[in-house]
Design an enzyme around this catalytic site. Structure first.
Site, PDB file in Angstrom:
ATOM      1  CG  ASP A 242       1.795  84.724  27.875  1.00 25.41           C
ATOM      2  OD1 ASP A 242       2.909  84.557  27.326  1.00 25.41           O
ATOM      3  OD2 ASP A 242       1.388  83.983  28.791  1.00 25.41           O
TER       4      ASP A 242
ATOM      5  NE  ARG B 101       1.684  87.003  18.591  1.00 25.87           N
ATOM      6  CZ  ARG B 101       1.924  85.750  18.207  1.00 25.87           C
ATOM      7  NH1 ARG B 101       1.907  85.425  16.926  1.00 25.87           N
ATOM      8  NH2 ARG B 101       2.201  84.827  19.089  1.00 25.87           N
TER       9      ARG B 101
HETATM   10  P1  IMP Z   1       4.667  83.535  24.018  1.00 25.71           P
HETATM   11  O1  IMP Z   1       3.350  84.125  24.276  1.00 25.71           O
HETATM   12  O2  IMP Z   1       5.398  84.240  22.944  1.00 25.71           O
HETATM   13  O3  IMP Z   1       5.461  83.371  25.276  1.00 25.71           O
HETATM   14  O4  IMP Z   1       4.436  82.104  23.389  1.00 25.71           O
HETATM   15  C1  IMP Z   1       4.120  80.969  24.150  1.00 25.71           C
HETATM   16  C2  IMP Z   1       4.438  79.734  23.347  1.00 25.71           C
HETATM   17  O5  IMP Z   1       3.536  79.621  22.261  1.00 25.71           O
HETATM   18  C3  IMP Z   1       5.847  79.676  22.741  1.00 25.71           C
HETATM   19  O6  IMP Z   1       6.265  78.344  22.773  1.00 25.71           O
HETATM   20  C4  IMP Z   1       5.659  80.133  21.318  1.00 25.71           C
HETATM   21  O7  IMP Z   1       6.606  79.547  20.444  1.00 25.71           O
HETATM   22  C5  IMP Z   1       4.250  79.630  21.028  1.00 25.71           C
HETATM   23  N1  IMP Z   1       3.564  80.553  20.121  1.00 25.71           N
HETATM   24  C6  IMP Z   1       3.193  81.823  20.379  1.00 25.71           C
HETATM   25  N2  IMP Z   1       2.585  82.361  19.310  1.00 25.71           N
HETATM   26  C7  IMP Z   1       2.602  81.408  18.351  1.00 25.71           C
HETATM   27  C8  IMP Z   1       2.150  81.387  17.000  1.00 25.71           C
HETATM   28  O8  IMP Z   1       1.617  82.359  16.437  1.00 25.71           O
HETATM   29  N3  IMP Z   1       2.335  80.244  16.341  1.00 25.71           N
HETATM   30  C9  IMP Z   1       2.929  79.144  16.892  1.00 25.71           C
HETATM   31  N4  IMP Z   1       3.380  79.118  18.130  1.00 25.71           N
HETATM   32  C10 IMP Z   1       3.224  80.245  18.867  1.00 25.71           C
END
Ligand code: IMP
Length: 191
Positions: free
Chosen positions: A65, A178
């Site tokens: 996350d 990440r």
């Molecule tokens: P999740 O962890 O994938 O649920 O991401 C949470 C939010 O952060 C979402 O709106 C994703 O689009 C954004 N997000 C996650 N990882 C990245 C990244 O590496 N770059 C840009 N936005 C990210």
């Protein structure tokens, strides 16, 4: 090791598979319904997703996350990054809301960071947790076409002024939240 991926996001799955190359990464089971990410912390949400996939696939599962923490907004959107503009908001709606909320914030005060928590849950209940952070700032407007989410407005301190969306995927992976979290997780898995 065979690891089932909790994310169905193709961009994320690609980034993660590029790092966990010593392991057999399997896609999220189709049989699993939507998981409501309702926890108060990134770690809580990552654990929730990995546990659900582990229970369904009966196999070790990996989830992450991510949150974007903007200093001028007291750490928002943070754990609410995916739903910043509303529960069913698209990436572009979230990005537009962030730029709008920051319209009055001068350059120099637009500092921010991406934070990722990655979790592996094993069928016996054991878990591994890794963290990754990248410091940077929010640009005045989107730049670049690569990546996803907030990439086109995030300028990492170590990126020579480019946004994540202006970099090749390999360069982003080297310095990203990440990338860091999953390289640390890979080390733990190999121990
Ligand atoms: P999740 O962890 O994938 O649920 O991401 C949470 C939010 O952060 C979402 O709106 C994703 O689009 C954004 N997000 C996650 N990882 C990245 C990244 O590496 N770059 C840009 N936005 C990210």
């Amino acid at each position: 090791m065979r690891l089932v991926m909790a994310s169905a996001n193709a961009h994320k799955a690609f980034e993660i598979a590029q790092i966990l190359t010593d392991h057999e990464i399997q896609p999220r089971p189709d049989s699993l319904g939507e998981i409501v990410e309702d926890q108060e912390t990134l770690e809580g949400n990552a654990r929730l997703k990995a546990s659900a996939v582990c229970a369904e696939a009966k196999s070790p599962a990996v989830a992450d996350d991510t949150g974007l923490e903007v200093d001028a907004l007291a750490g928002l959107p943070g754990v609410r990054s995916a739903r910043f503009a509303g529960d069913f908001a698209t990436d572009s709606e979230n990005l537009s809301k962030l730029l709008k909320d920051m319209q009055q914030v001068p350059s120099g005060q637009r500092t921010a960071r991406f934070r990722t928590v990655a979790v592996v849950v094993f069928p016996d209940g054991k878990e591994l947790i890794a963290h990754g952070v990248v410091e940077g700032s929010i640009s005045e407007e989107p730049r670049g076409t690569g990546g996803f989410g907030y990439d086109s407005i995030f300028v990492p301190d170590e990126g020579g002024g480019s946004t994540f969306a202006e970099m090749p995927a390999e360069q982003k992976n080297l310095i990203s939240h990440r990338g860091r979290a999953f390289r640390s997780l890979a080390q733990m898995l190999n121990q």
